[in-house]
Enzyme design. Structure first.
Site, short mmCIF file in Angstrom:
data_model
loop_
_atom_site.label_atom_id
_atom_site.label_comp_id
_atom_site.label_asym_id
_atom_site.label_seq_id
_atom_site.Cartn_x
_atom_site.Cartn_y
_atom_site.Cartn_z
N GLY A 72 0.81 -1.22 0.00
CA GLY A 72 0.00 0.00 0.00
C GLY A 72 0.85 1.27 0.00
O GLY A 72 0.50 2.25 -0.66
N THR A 73 1.93 1.25 0.75
CA THR A 73 2.78 2.45 0.83
C THR A 73 3.30 2.82 -0.55
O THR A 73 3.23 3.99 -0.98
CB THR A 73 3.96 2.19 1.79
OG1 THR A 73 3.42 1.89 3.09
CG2 THR A 73 4.88 3.38 1.88
N ASN A 152 -7.57 3.97 8.92
CA ASN A 152 -6.98 2.83 9.60
C ASN A 152 -7.03 2.92 11.12
O ASN A 152 -6.91 1.92 11.81
CB ASN A 152 -5.53 2.65 9.15
CG ASN A 152 -4.75 3.93 9.20
OD1 ASN A 152 -5.12 4.91 8.55
ND2 ASN A 152 -3.68 3.96 9.96
N GLN A 180 -7.67 -0.02 3.69
CA GLN A 180 -8.50 -0.56 4.78
C GLN A 180 -9.92 -0.87 4.32
O GLN A 180 -10.67 -1.52 5.04
CB GLN A 180 -8.54 0.42 5.97
CG GLN A 180 -7.21 0.63 6.65
CD GLN A 180 -6.75 -0.58 7.47
OE1 GLN A 180 -7.52 -1.49 7.80
NE2 GLN A 180 -5.46 -0.61 7.80
N SER A 200 -3.62 -3.22 -0.65
CA SER A 200 -2.47 -3.95 -0.12
C SER A 200 -2.88 -5.38 0.21
O SER A 200 -3.95 -5.60 0.77
CB SER A 200 -1.99 -3.23 1.15
OG SER A 200 -0.96 -3.96 1.76
N HIS A 202 -1.54 -7.66 2.36
CA HIS A 202 -1.47 -8.24 3.72
C HIS A 202 -2.60 -7.79 4.63
O HIS A 202 -2.72 -8.27 5.76
CB HIS A 202 -0.09 -8.00 4.36
CG HIS A 202 0.19 -6.61 4.82
ND1 HIS A 202 0.08 -6.25 6.14
CD2 HIS A 202 0.57 -5.50 4.17
CE1 HIS A 202 0.40 -4.96 6.27
NE2 HIS A 202 0.70 -4.49 5.08
N THR A 238 12.06 -6.87 -11.10
CA THR A 238 11.57 -8.25 -11.21
C THR A 238 10.42 -8.46 -10.25
O THR A 238 10.52 -8.13 -9.07
CB THR A 238 12.73 -9.23 -10.90
OG1 THR A 238 13.76 -8.98 -11.84
CG2 THR A 238 12.28 -10.67 -10.99
N CYS A 326 4.30 5.79 19.63
CA CYS A 326 5.46 5.85 20.53
C CYS A 326 5.12 6.28 21.95
O CYS A 326 5.65 7.27 22.46
CB CYS A 326 6.51 6.83 20.00
SG CYS A 326 6.88 6.59 18.30
N1 PLP Z 1 -2.79 3.04 3.83
C1 PLP Z 1 -3.51 2.63 4.89
C2 PLP Z 1 -4.86 3.23 5.13
C3 PLP Z 1 -3.00 1.66 5.75
O1 PLP Z 1 -3.72 1.26 6.80
C4 PLP Z 1 -1.73 1.11 5.47
C5 PLP Z 1 -1.11 0.13 6.38
O2 PLP Z 1 -1.27 0.21 7.59
C6 PLP Z 1 -1.03 1.56 4.34
C7 PLP Z 1 -1.59 2.53 3.54
C8 PLP Z 1 0.31 1.02 3.99
O3 PLP Z 1 0.18 -0.28 3.44
P1 PLP Z 1 1.43 -1.29 3.43
O4 PLP Z 1 1.58 -1.78 4.85
O5 PLP Z 1 0.99 -2.38 2.51
O6 PLP Z 1 2.60 -0.56 2.94
#
Ligand code: PLP
Length: 387
Positions: A72-73, A152, A180, A200, A202, A238, A326
């Protein structure tokens, strides 16, 4: 030994059994490089194209609109950098909200350092973007608007179709982070006024290391990774064949089960909130109703720090997340940007914990969870009173 209870599905989910089995051959027998001409390569290519169609079907998109990423990032980064730095882009203005995931927030901040003008639109107490302010933020030179589908931390859902229609009306590209939302709400990319959408693997019972940016065919995206012509020239490198194959399998399963899964999450989320309120005094629920219905329950407990509660719960066999980053004590912790944006007072935001439910949770786990929360909170309140 008492089994652990995992209530952190917004962080990550266990890999579905059918996904694990599906991925198995790609580590040993179908290990080829999808760009190679030989049979091993062709089998890997077939697996990727098959996964692409499965992900596309699950999201109502065309196969050639799915760009596989590492998660997702990367999908969020590619959407924003890809549009902002596209060779044809003349626009230098980017709009997002104050409650985005850091994958969007920090990317927009990086664009600001690169000279773009940026606007972070506020949300109301329920975590909903202020539509009038979003509308007022749009300019003729706005390059892209990015608004997440489901948050999230608190599960707030945005009116994606309305926001997309507004953007389309103004001729501005619209990206939504649906990381999400995928698997919990039905998504039909084709019928939505959305140009780019991130998902994403996972978070939906797939493996870590795979995700996708769904992007309209006509869009000119500047890649972030240069190299070979992988992923229609939009993302070089790849391909992670096993993870992509697993993602395809997970996407198909979760799209098939979306109605059933969302009903399951709603019933668990609501039952948990009712039980918590009945058992523990001084509880503040930050998730709006629709967030609770997504199985994302963000709660603060007066007089107890979020991270301390999470650590106590972990000892009692329950996995959750602090709602703030944190933290060690209520005083020292940094309140969550999402809760602060929603107008939650800082001391309350620091005391928050996120419980996020998933498919393998059951109503039978709620009483043990609530009694563990009660025990943890009472102990921490006792300590802070003595201290
Ligand atoms: N965007 C949202 C709303 C998320 O909750 C997350 C992960 O917590 C991400 C992006 C990032 O996804 P990834 O962990 O696959 O990089």
């Amino acid at each position: 030994m008492t089994p652990r209870i995992y209530l952190d599905h917004a962080a990550t989910t266990p890999v579905r059994p059918e996904v694990e089995a599906f991925m198995q051959p790609f580590h040993r027998t179908r290990f080829g490089n999808a760009s190679s001409l030989h049979e091993e390569g062709r089998l890997a290519r077939e697996a990727i194209e098959d996964a692409r169609l499965r992900v596309a079907r699950a999201l109502g998109a065309g196969g050639d609109e799915v760009v596989f990423t590492s998660g997702g990032t990367e999908a969020d980064n590619l959407a924003l950098f890809g549009v902002a730095w596209s060779p044809r882009a003349k626009s230098r203005h980017v709009v997002t909200t104050t409650i985005e995931h850091h994958a969007v927030l920090n990317t927009v901040s990086a664009l600001r350092e690169d000279g773009f003008e940026t606007r972070f639109v506020p949300v109301d107490r329920g975590g909903r973007v202020r539509f009038d302010e979003l509308e007022a933020a749009l300019r003729p030179d706005t390059a892209i608007v990015s608004v997440m589908w489901a948050n999230n931390e608190v599960g707030a859902i945005q009116p994606i179709a309305e926001i997309g229609a507004l953007c389309r009306d103004r001729g501005v590209l619209f990206h939504t982070d649906a990381v999400q939302a995928f698997g919990k709400v039905a998504i039909d990319f084709r019928s939505l006024p959305v140009d780019l959408l991130s998902v994403s693997a996972h978070k939906i019972g797939g493996p870590k290391g795979a995700g996708a940016l769904v992007a309209r065919r006509s869009l000119k995206l500047r890649p972030m990774l240069f190299g070979g012509q992988h992923e229609f020239g939009r993302r070089a490198g790849t391909e992670n064949v096993a993870a992509i194959a697993g993602f395809g399998c997970a996407a198909e399963s979760c799209a098939r089960e979306v109605a059933e899964h969302s009903a399951h999450l709603a019933s668990l989320g609501r039952a948990f909130v009712d039980a918590l309120r009945a058992a523990v005094p001084g509880v503040h629920v930050h998730s709006p109703d629709e967030g609770v219905a997504l199985g994302i329950v963000n709660v603060a407990f007066e007089g107890a720090a979020g991270e301390a509660i999470v650590l106590q719960l972990d000892r009692l066999g329950i996995a959750t997340s602090p709602g703030s980053a944190c933290t060690s004590t209520v005083e020292n912790s940094k309140p969550s940007h999402v809760l602060v944006a929603m107008g939650v007072p800082a001391h309350e935001a620091r005391g928050s914990v996120r419980f996020s439910f998933g498919s393998e949770n059951s109503a039978g786990e709620i009483p043990r969870t609530v009694s563990a929360v009660k025990q943890a909170v009472e102990r921490l309140r006792g300590v802070s009173r003595v201290g």
